[in-house]
Design an enzyme around this catalytic site. Sequence first.
Site, mmCIF file in Angstrom:
data_model
loop_
_atom_site.group_PDB
_atom_site.id
_atom_site.type_symbol
_atom_site.label_atom_id
_atom_site.label_comp_id
_atom_site.label_asym_id
_atom_site.label_seq_id
_atom_site.Cartn_x
_atom_site.Cartn_y
_atom_site.Cartn_z
ATOM 1 C CD GLU A 99 21.148 0.405 -14.782
ATOM 2 O OE1 GLU A 99 21.297 1.638 -14.810
ATOM 3 O OE2 GLU A 99 20.296 -0.169 -14.072
ATOM 4 C CB SER A 124 20.112 3.609 -17.589
ATOM 5 O OG SER A 124 18.756 3.439 -17.909
ATOM 6 N NE ARG A 171 21.428 7.793 -8.293
ATOM 7 C CZ ARG A 171 21.372 7.216 -9.490
ATOM 8 N NH1 ARG A 171 21.026 5.942 -9.585
ATOM 9 N NH2 ARG A 171 21.654 7.910 -10.579
ATOM 10 N NE ARG A 213 20.849 -2.011 -5.564
ATOM 11 C CZ ARG A 213 20.298 -1.820 -6.750
ATOM 12 N NH1 ARG A 213 19.799 -0.637 -7.059
ATOM 13 N NH2 ARG A 213 20.251 -2.805 -7.634
ATOM 14 N NE ARG A 245 25.704 -0.328 -10.511
ATOM 15 C CZ ARG A 245 24.469 -0.805 -10.519
ATOM 16 N NH1 ARG A 245 23.995 -1.386 -11.620
ATOM 17 N NH2 ARG A 245 23.695 -0.717 -9.461
#
Length: 421
Positions: free
Chosen positions: A345, A348, A258, A273, A387
């Site tokens: 988070e 999701s 990403r 991130r 994560r």
Amino acid sequence: MHDLRAIRENPESFDRGLARRGLEPMSPTVLDLDSRRRAAQTQLQEMQARRNEAAKEIGLAKREGRDAQPLMDEMAQLKERLPQVEEEEKALGAELDGLLASIPNLPADDVPEGPDESANVEIRRWGEPKAIADAKQHFELGEALGLMDFEAASRMSGARFTVLKGGLARLERALADFMLDIHTGEHGYTEIAPPLMVRDNALFGTGQLPKFEEDLFRTGDHYLIPTSEVPLTNLVNDQIVATEELPHRYTALTPCFRAEAGSAGRDTRGMIRQHQFWKVEMVSVTAPDQSEAEHLRMTQCAETILQRLGLPYRVVTLCTGDMGFSARKTYDIEVWLPGQNMYREISSCSNCGDFQARRMKARCRPKGEKQTQFVHTLNGSGVAVGRCLIAVLENYQQPDGSILVPEALRPYMRGLERITT
């Protein structure tokens, strides 16, 4: 993609859904384009019919010795005008398709309304956050152990990359294997090894294109996958599956790529991130009447991972202003990070309804029936491996700087109980 017929039949309902997303009414623009395109289609059909009719009349006039010139003049005008009308109809169709492709999915009726994450609604918690004196963040722990090297990663790749070494590299691999074993062995998911590069039609199908191209990495005619949701969901692209065989449940471990184009200045330190990270993904393809129950089930599958690892977390329902583009309803699972003293988070889980299926032309048909209907698609992290590594480091940190290995992971770590330098 939205059902154009449904917009025609109930434009007010469509605009109410958009309003809950914080968007202006769009049915007038959609219906105006639709009306103009249909008018152009009608005109084109009438002109083609008249051209065919005039050709017959010309032949008849010539056979009967009548003057065919007026008919021939009309035919010449039709031939000149037809390409213009065809181009107009094509342009209006492309504009309408582009507009529909840019509009996000409409939220389910029970999704809380709000502008951003501040309006998300917590629905449950599991586990008690550990009281850790002077808790350190994951990058402090990893660097102190000499097993997390951001400088080396930066030298070769720039910002938002990480090099893991020794026990932390093994821990990342152990977490991924642990997750896959649970999802395939206990939760009934089929493991898939999908392509890591896809064409634009696959990303259009799941909703990343055309609106979010800036967040993708492109290489030639392909894109690196931002998540394995893309290839897993596209397994039913342009297919008609037997309704009685549903649901289909897929899982995969892949790297994800990403650009993080919209996150300048956010989480610049550490592994929260990254441009490249590992994730275990879950995707379900269901009949329309199965998707709500499957959504709850998928979320529970992701929760199981954190429970087995003894990681405290909470589950929240995302509000209308915080949901992703393709989602109809989303549950986020947020894991407790002592070093940040907050929940972040880690998974999701979204029900997309038939939104992606319409873009992919993915349908199902009950046995013995001719009529098809669009499937429903769901996706969820099961969970983000990087994560989860962060959460293990921060929740299992010891006063001497070492990391206790959760019992569930020790068989995957060859019995190692503690990670040290």
